[in-house]
Design a protein around this motif. Structure first.
Motif, short mmCIF file in Angstrom:
data_model
loop_
_atom_site.label_atom_id
_atom_site.label_comp_id
_atom_site.label_asym_id
_atom_site.label_seq_id
_atom_site.Cartn_x
_atom_site.Cartn_y
_atom_site.Cartn_z
N ARG A 1 7.18 33.87 43.52
CA ARG A 1 6.67 33.50 42.18
C ARG A 1 5.17 33.26 42.18
NH1 ARG A 1 6.13 27.93 42.02
NH2 ARG A 1 7.17 26.79 43.70
N GLY B 1 14.91 34.35 38.23
CA GLY B 1 14.19 33.11 38.54
C GLY B 1 15.10 31.95 38.86
N ARG C 1 1.04 37.85 41.44
CA ARG C 1 1.14 36.92 40.32
C ARG C 1 0.84 37.61 38.99
NH1 ARG C 1 -2.57 31.95 40.97
NH2 ARG C 1 -1.44 31.26 39.12
#
Length: 448
Positions: A104, A187, A349
């Motif tokens: 992440r 996620g 990112r």
């Protein structure tokens, strides 16, 4: 800073410049006969932590051990904390780093807002996306061949006192990759946001994902700095296993036994471990033992004395796209006698923020890669670096890249295509016009 500049100016113009530092996490042999060192003794601390802005200004030679010690009291941590305590922030940015937040948060250089760099020309410039942007973008994976960071301003993120772990077992690599992909795409796991994700492959039919969740809930925690060994705690027969660590112990869970490499020194033998001082159960001490071996060829001498051939060092981290990872792992398990294997997924990112990329280690935006780490040795092959060359070829075939902290054998043309090529040469001419620093190919490949 003045000490650093004075040491640069004291180096004769015909001598190559390099850092004078007592420790390193590189596994490349280095000939220091014609190298003069920069005095970096004043660049080892945290300059300031801005808890409100969630940033830190950090000297380039500051270790992550010291950096984390300064940020955790604010309930903050760097966005990516590499696994070993003595990795420096500057080293992780110029040489790449990774950890279980990388799925992440990407790689350490992506959380750098700006940095001061001592260039090969002997000037200190401030590089950011807005100023000296060419140097800022080319600095990651340049390994000190464009300059050395003296100060970095980095982003921080909130952490909680504990990490709750779920170790998920898989009996096939296909199932492992599918589960990793689901967690990254959603996620979460079972509706709960996932904060940390890495994995371990012990064999084709025994592998694990280690899924971590931030939590404030107090309760019993495990301790893997004593007799218990973290990577062995992951293993179980079926389903999943639960564990809890303090955030500090989670960040350094791999350091006590250098992942699993401490077994090569006997440190996992219960009888030896009982008398092995706790303060010496850390990666920096094992690295010193490796240094003695490299200096005196101890391991090879033992192999020869016992009638066995010398061994080739295979200490590498590679990245391949997630969809090709199972193919790489299957090939590796069939051809390279090394286990366990570490897995760590990563994504740039936000699709690489402004889309300009990192030319010396180009990864596709909006795409998941898996870092595969394997660190051991194998019997020597018919030519120097035989197994390493096979791995390099396989990684390229699968659209991957290899980190350059260890032995590399690429031909120059292949290397340039993989690691920046003309972009690197252009930036090199701008910031090191007199070639006071090594060039990347010479440093990563030729100086073995």
């Amino acid at each position: 800073m003045q000490r650093l500049l004075d040491s640069y100016r004291a180096i004769p113009p015909n001598s190559t410049v390099r850092l004078a530092k007592p420790t390193s996490n590189l596994f490349r042999a280095r000939d220091r006969s014609d190298v003069k060192g920069l005095d970096v003794s004043g660049l080892t601390g945290v300059i300031a932590v801005d808890a409100e802005a969630r940033t830190a200004d950090v000297a380039g030679m500051c270790t992550y051990e010291d950096l984390v010690a300064a940020t955790l009291p604010h309930a903050l941590a760097p966005l990516v904390v590499p696994q070993l305590k003595t990795i420096t922030l500057g080293g992780a940015v110029t040489g790449l780093g990774i950890e279980s937040t990388s799925f992440r948060n990407g790689l350490p250089h992506e959380s750098v807002l700006e940095m001061d760099i001592l260039t090969g020309a002997g000037e200190i410039v401030t590089a950011s996306p807005e100023q000296h942007a060419d140097l800022f973008r080319a600095f990651p994976n340049s390994y000190g061949t464009l300059g050395y960071s003296t100060r970095l301003r980095i982003e921080l993120e909130p952490v909680m006192p504990f990490v709750a772990l779920r170790h998920l077992r898989f009996h096939s690599l296909t199932e492992l990759m599918a589960a990793m992909d689901r967690i990254i795409e959603t996620g979460g796991l079972d509706g709960e946001p996932v904060d940390y994700l890495d994995g371990v492959v012990f064999s084709a039919d025994e592998s694990y994902l280690c899924v971590g969740f931030k939590t404030t809930t107090p309760g019993p925690v495990s301790d893997y700095t004593g007799q218990q060994i973290y990577y062995r705690s992951i293993q179980h027969a079926e389903g999943e296993k639960h564990d809890r660590l303090t955030i500090y112990d989670y960040l350094w869970r791999w350091d006590t036994d250098w992942f699993w490499c401490s077994r090569a020194f006997g440190a996992q033998n219960p009888m030896i471990r009982r008398f092995w001082p706790r303060r010496l159960r850390r990666s920096s001490f094992y690295w010193k033992l490796v240094g003695y071996d490299q200096r005196f060829n101890i391991a090879d001498r033992i192999e020869i004395r016992n009638g066995r051939p010398p061994r080739e060092r295979v200490v590498q981290d590679i990245e391949v796209p997630l969809e090709n990872c199972e193919q790489f792992l299957s090939w590796f398990l069939e051809n390279v006698p090394i286990e366990p294997i570490w897995l760590c997924p990563l994504r740039l990112r936000e699709g690489d923020r402004d889309g300009t990329g990192w030319p010396l280690y180009p990864l596709r935006a909006n795409h998941t890669y898996v870092n595969v780490g394997f660190w051991s040795s194998v019997p020597v092959g018919p030519v120097e670096g035989h197994t390493n060359k096979l791995i390099e070829a396989k990684v390229s075939e699968l659209d991957g890249h290899k980190s350059l902290y260890s032995d590399s054998y690429y031909p120059r043309e292949d290397f340039d295509e993989l690691y920046g090529g003309e972009t690197y040469k252009t930036v090199k001419k701008s910031y090191d016009p007199d070639s006071r620093l090594f060039d990347l190919y010479s440093k990563a490949v030729l100086r073995r």
